[in-house]
Write an enzyme that holds these catalytic residues in place. Structure first.
Site, PDB file in Angstrom:
ATOM      1  N   MET A 113      -1.556   9.490  -7.105  1.00  0.00           N
ATOM      2  CA  MET A 113      -1.711   9.426  -5.708  1.00  0.00           C
ATOM      3  C   MET A 113      -2.486  10.853  -6.017  1.00  0.00           C
ATOM      4  SD  MET A 113       0.088   7.185  -3.297  1.00  0.00           S
ATOM      5  CE  MET A 113       1.737   7.435  -4.362  1.00  0.00           C
ATOM      6  N   LYS A 159      -4.369  -0.176   3.381  1.00  0.00           N
ATOM      7  CA  LYS A 159      -4.807   0.666   4.114  1.00  0.00           C
ATOM      8  C   LYS A 159      -5.676   1.784   3.652  1.00  0.00           C
ATOM      9  CE  LYS A 159       0.109   1.263   4.870  1.00  0.00           C
ATOM     10  NZ  LYS A 159      -0.025  -0.143   4.251  1.00  0.00           N
ATOM     11  N   ASP A 215      -3.151  -6.035  -0.309  1.00  0.00           N
ATOM     12  CA  ASP A 215      -3.538  -4.737  -0.376  1.00  0.00           C
ATOM     13  C   ASP A 215      -5.168  -4.703  -1.190  1.00  0.00           C
ATOM     14  OD1 ASP A 215      -1.368  -3.784   0.184  1.00  0.00           O
ATOM     15  OD2 ASP A 215      -0.419  -3.400  -0.992  1.00  0.00           O
TER      16      ASP A 215
END
Ligand code: SAH
Length: 256
Positions: free
Chosen positions: A171, A57, A35
């Site tokens: 997040m 991503k 990642d």
């Protein structure tokens, strides 16, 4: 012979925070799918013949899809390889680890899960904030700030969150103002201590301290950006009382 997949947590940022088991698997891997938010120097641990594939991503950009990652992981295992799927923090904490485990299960591929040190606990710890304390907080709740707090039919129950001890928000930088506003409207005391920790456990670590009512503006003023973890709760005040211990300037590595 069919290979196998290991979903390995890489820890929050400091490469030394991977588990011994995770490191051993990484050192034996034939293929590593990694990642964006892993400590990149961990990749120096792989065998020279190992294939390294970046499947991270980037937020708000169309990159490789989850279905493509699953397919690649399964294909490499079907070729007989030991595939390490290396993820930031813990694979099962907002890491889509379960989706990848299910994909393996459905394809008949053996897999194992190696938990990692999650930023949900490590980021506060590196700012001198324990998520629980015998006399101050008997519970902590980890939630995602991914959802737009202005959404009327959202999944996040702000009223419930405002009552459940220490809050740890992942997040959550982009929506921090809206999230803290919703929590306060739902009953959270705006004077509750709060902290936001950016790039925890790395030598880029920055910590901003405020309250539930002020933290969003402080974060904005300081230019804090993802990855950052926000903690809201009385335990935050322990940092200033002497629990803060980590000095990024004297940390002995330069990841990521
Ligand atoms: N599986 C990961 C979380 C993935 S979601 C874990 O267990 O840690 C990504 C979020 O994790 C980021 O938006 C941020 O909130 C948090 N995060 C990851 N690395 C971090 C770091 N070094 N410092 C602070 N927060 C971090």
């Amino acid at each position: 012979m069919t290979g196998k997949v290991a979903l390995v947590g890489a820890g929050p940022g400091d490469p030394d925070l991977i588990t011994v088991k995770g490191l051993r698997l990484l050192q034996n891997a034939d293929v590593v799918l990694y990642d964006r938010l892993i400590p990149m120097s961990l990749l120096e641990q792989v065998r020279p013949t190992a294939e390294l594939i970046h499947v991270g991503k980037t937020p708000y950009q169309r990159g490789i899809s989850q279905a493509e990652i699953n397919a690649l992981m399964i294909e490499k295992a079907q070729q007989g390889h030991l595939v390490v799927r290396l993820k930031g923090g813990d694979p099962f904490v907002f890491g889509r680890g379960a989706e990848e485990a299910l994909a393996c299960h459905q394809a008949g591929i053996a897999f194992e899960v190696v938990p990692g040190v999650s930023s949900a606990i490590a980021a506060p710890a590196y700012a001198g904030i324990p998520v629980t304390h015998r006399h101050i907080s008997t519970a902590f709740t980890v939630f995602t700030g991914h959802e737009d707090p202005t959404k009327a039919d959202g999944q996040t129950d702000y009223a419930a969150l405002s009552r459940v001890g220490t809050l740890v928000l992942l997040m959550g930088v982009a929506h921090l103002a809206g999230i803290t506003e919703r929590l306060i409207t739902a009953g959270l005391d705006p004077d509750t201590p709060a902290a936001c920790i950016e790039w925890a456990s790395t030598d880029h670590q920055r910590v901003v301290i405020g309250t539930a009512g002020t933290i969003a503006q402080r974060v904005l003023d300081a230019g804090i950006d993802a990855p950052a973890t926000t903690v809201i709760g009385a335990v935050v005040s322990l940092a200033a009382q002497g629990v803060a211990w980590f000095d990024p300037l004297t940390s002995d590595h330069d990841d990521p």
